[in-house]
Design an enzyme around this catalytic site. Structure first.
Site, mmCIF file in Angstrom:
data_model
loop_
_atom_site.group_PDB
_atom_site.id
_atom_site.type_symbol
_atom_site.label_atom_id
_atom_site.label_comp_id
_atom_site.label_asym_id
_atom_site.label_seq_id
_atom_site.Cartn_x
_atom_site.Cartn_y
_atom_site.Cartn_z
ATOM 1 N N TYR A 192 0.900 -1.212 -0.272
ATOM 2 C CA TYR A 192 0.314 -0.014 0.154
ATOM 3 C C TYR A 192 0.956 1.342 -0.154
ATOM 4 O O TYR A 192 2.100 1.497 1.157
ATOM 5 C CB TYR A 192 -1.314 0.438 1.613
ATOM 6 C CG TYR A 192 -1.820 1.257 1.146
ATOM 7 C CD1 TYR A 192 -1.443 2.271 2.427
ATOM 8 C CD2 TYR A 192 -2.496 1.833 0.848
ATOM 9 C CE1 TYR A 192 -2.703 2.945 2.485
ATOM 10 C CE2 TYR A 192 -4.081 2.833 0.369
ATOM 11 C CZ TYR A 192 -3.631 3.398 1.771
ATOM 12 O OH TYR A 192 -4.006 4.653 1.174
ATOM 13 N N ASP A 252 9.614 2.616 -0.790
ATOM 14 C CA ASP A 252 8.488 3.426 0.408
ATOM 15 C C ASP A 252 8.531 2.555 1.633
ATOM 16 O O ASP A 252 8.069 2.425 2.053
ATOM 17 C CB ASP A 252 7.263 2.667 -0.263
ATOM 18 C CG ASP A 252 6.296 3.634 0.934
ATOM 19 O OD1 ASP A 252 4.707 3.420 -0.120
ATOM 20 O OD2 ASP A 252 6.457 4.421 1.077
ATOM 21 N N LYS A 272 5.271 9.518 8.269
ATOM 22 C CA LYS A 272 4.610 9.221 9.770
ATOM 23 C C LYS A 272 6.437 9.423 10.921
ATOM 24 O O LYS A 272 5.548 10.745 11.143
ATOM 25 C CB LYS A 272 4.727 7.622 10.106
ATOM 26 C CG LYS A 272 3.406 6.628 8.956
ATOM 27 C CD LYS A 272 3.762 5.875 9.069
ATOM 28 C CE LYS A 272 2.485 5.186 8.035
ATOM 29 N NZ LYS A 272 0.980 4.844 8.555
HETATM 30 P P1 KE4 Z 1 -0.823 8.253 3.814
HETATM 31 O O1 KE4 Z 1 -1.089 9.349 3.135
HETATM 32 O O2 KE4 Z 1 -1.723 7.366 4.804
HETATM 33 O O3 KE4 Z 1 0.077 9.415 5.042
HETATM 34 O O4 KE4 Z 1 0.691 7.811 3.884
HETATM 35 C C1 KE4 Z 1 -0.114 6.596 2.372
HETATM 36 C C2 KE4 Z 1 1.005 5.206 3.054
HETATM 37 C C3 KE4 Z 1 2.107 5.453 1.959
HETATM 38 N N1 KE4 Z 1 2.905 4.280 2.150
HETATM 39 C C4 KE4 Z 1 2.790 3.735 3.165
HETATM 40 C C5 KE4 Z 1 3.991 1.755 3.284
HETATM 41 C C6 KE4 Z 1 2.295 3.361 4.113
HETATM 42 O O5 KE4 Z 1 1.985 1.992 5.130
HETATM 43 C C7 KE4 Z 1 1.524 4.356 4.473
HETATM 44 C C8 KE4 Z 1 0.116 4.333 5.260
HETATM 45 N N2 KE4 Z 1 -0.636 3.083 5.916
HETATM 46 C C9 KE4 Z 1 -1.874 3.653 6.705
HETATM 47 C C10 KE4 Z 1 -1.110 2.172 7.629
HETATM 48 N N3 KE4 Z 1 -1.434 0.691 6.940
HETATM 49 C C11 KE4 Z 1 -2.416 4.136 7.260
HETATM 50 C C12 KE4 Z 1 -3.531 4.234 8.057
HETATM 51 C C13 KE4 Z 1 -4.664 4.507 7.207
HETATM 52 O O6 KE4 Z 1 -4.618 4.799 6.374
HETATM 53 O O7 KE4 Z 1 -5.717 5.276 8.339
#
Ligand code: KE4
Length: 430
Positions: A144, A239, A267
């Site tokens: 993801y 990523d 994060k």
């Molecule tokens: P954000 O757009 O949510 O800040 O980041 C996207 C993203 C990109 N790359 C990786 C490896 C990530 O884990 C994420 C976002 N992680 C999720 C948790 N699995 C965010 C939690 C959510 O979607 O509420």
């Protein structure tokens, strides 16, 4: 457990927010539980609107390495806020955090701050496409990278076919060039690269997968991707939104000894504030506007509050050179305690962990890709999650998420977690 306030808040929110949430996983629909509305965080603990306390293994989805309301972060935020919240112009804190990231992350020769992991990965793909004048992207099933159209693709029926949209509202042409292959399968990557020679701009991967649950790369897998990307003129993008500063201070690439061409961070780099970055080799990053032809912009990019929180966090990492070794020791203790409880409960489950990110998979066999993760017993996971919640442990509400802990999870917290887990694993056994 009294949940009156959470229930009332959830009900009221559902009239305004789809599913009552601002991000789907928070709805607890994957585990059939009742979402908790959180009033505050304190170190390793969350306190919900009804005053119930939980040991937190979500940690803002990995964003908090030093726990909730970490005093140096709060102090830095208070100082920055006194001077204003956003200037729409460059400010010294942006440079200070950029220098910290550059110093700590070898892959970050140059970088650009944005406000979410989605922005960072979306910009990284646009940059890779602009720098190579190619459109193809290889991603991995179960990975993801945020919700940009280009990633919301699922594997077509067979490798050489084009991506199919994995969400309503994604135009087919947005995913035509996205090829999805199994994680840990370098041969599948090579076949895709050969089937479309010269078409791929990038291979994007979570160097430790966290979004199908914690799935480590097989030995040699990342090095194989490095070789294939170079051989075929594609850029390798790590990523590290989740793994950056968590798996190691310098990130997973440094931990595994494989250097990407571009890296995305999020994060932890914002210390719990909206902040992310894309970074990489200088000659690639110089393609980004205003220097080069690849456009990307953001109103709040580099805003002083996020910079202050991120800087205080990276400074805390730099001030604790033993931090990751200590997290590894605690992680090993937690993992062995969970494995003993799994054996005691006689439940088909296993723990997969890298440093302070881990997953309890309800599976007999190792989980090495998304197909393995999809075969897990999600009903058992839901029973595990609910039983932990009832005993004051907030585990991520999905089998396909990684759990996180950090510096605020001391011996007492790990002990309490293992006691609750022993009961929860018996409940999971059904
Ligand atoms: P954000 O757009 O949510 O800040 O980041 C996207 C993203 C990109 N790359 C990786 C490896 C990530 O884990 C994420 C976002 N992680 C999720 C948790 N699995 C965010 C939690 C959510 O979607 O509420």
């Amino acid at each position: 457990m009294n949940l009156e306030r959470s229930r009332a808040l959830q009900r009221a929110a559902e009239a305004l927010l789809p599913g009552g949430v601002d991000s789907p996983v928070r709805s607890f629909r994957a585990v059939g539980g009742e979402p908790r509305w959180i009033a505050r965080g304190e170190g390793a603990w969350l306190v919900d609107a009804d005053g119930n306390r939980y040991l937190d293994y979500i940690c803002s989805w990995g964003a908090l390495l030093f726990g909730h309301a970490h005093p140096p972060v709060l102090a830095a935020l208070a100082r920055a806020a006194q001077a204003g919240t956003s200037f729409g112009a460059s400010s010294p804190l942006e440079l200070a955090l950029a220098e910290s990231v550059h110093r700590m992350v070898p892959a970050a020769e140059m970088l650009r701050f944005v406000n979410s992991g989605t922005e960072a990965t979306m910009a990284a793909i646009r940059l890779a496409r602009g720098a190579t004048d190619r459109m193809g992207v290889i991603q991995f099933a179960g990975g993801y990278h945020g919700h940009a159209d280009v990633f919301l693709a699922q594997a077509g029926s067979g490798l050489a076919t084009q991506g199919l949209a994995a969400s309503a509202g994604v135009p087919p042409e947005a995913v035509t060039h996205t090829h999805t292959v199994p994680y840990n399968d370098a041969a599948a990557v090579e076949r895709a690269l050969r089937a479309h020679a010269g078409a791929f701009a990038a291979i994007i991967i979570e160097p430790v997968a966290g979004n199908m649950g914690c799935v480590p790369p097989r030995p040699g897998f990342l090095a194989a991707l490095r070789h294939l990307a170079t051989q075929h003129g594609a850029l390798l993008i790590f990523d590290e939104v989740m793994t950056g500063f968590r798996v190691a201070a310098a990130g997973a690439g440094a931990h595994f000894g494989v250097a990407p061409d571009l890296i995305t961070l999020g994060k932890i780099v914002g210390g719990g504030l909206p902040c992310a970055a894309y970074a990489g080799r200088a000659e690639i990053m110089r393609q980004v506007a205003p220097l080069g032809p690849v456009y990307q912009a953001g109103t709040l990019s580099g805003n002083p509050l996020a910079m202050a929180a991120g800087l205080a966090t990276l400074e805390a990492i730099a001030a604790h050179p033993e931090l990751h070794a200590e997290l590894e020791r605690r992680g090993a203790w937690l993992q062995s305690g969970l494995e003993a409880a799994i054996a005691q409960a006689g439940v088909a489950a296993r723990v997969q962990r890298v440093g302070s990110m881990l997953t309890v998979f309800f599976s007999e066999k190792p989980v090495e890709n998304f197909a393995d993760a999809g075969a897990c017993d999600r009903a058992a996971f839901a029973r595990f999650h609910q039983a932990l919640l009832e005993r004051g442990v907030m585990w991520p509400p999905s089998q396909f998420e990684a759990a996180f802990f950090g510096a605020a999870h001391g011996d007492a917290e790990i002990e309490a977690t293992l006691q609750a887990a022993a009961v929860a694993l018996r409940a999971a056994a059904g």
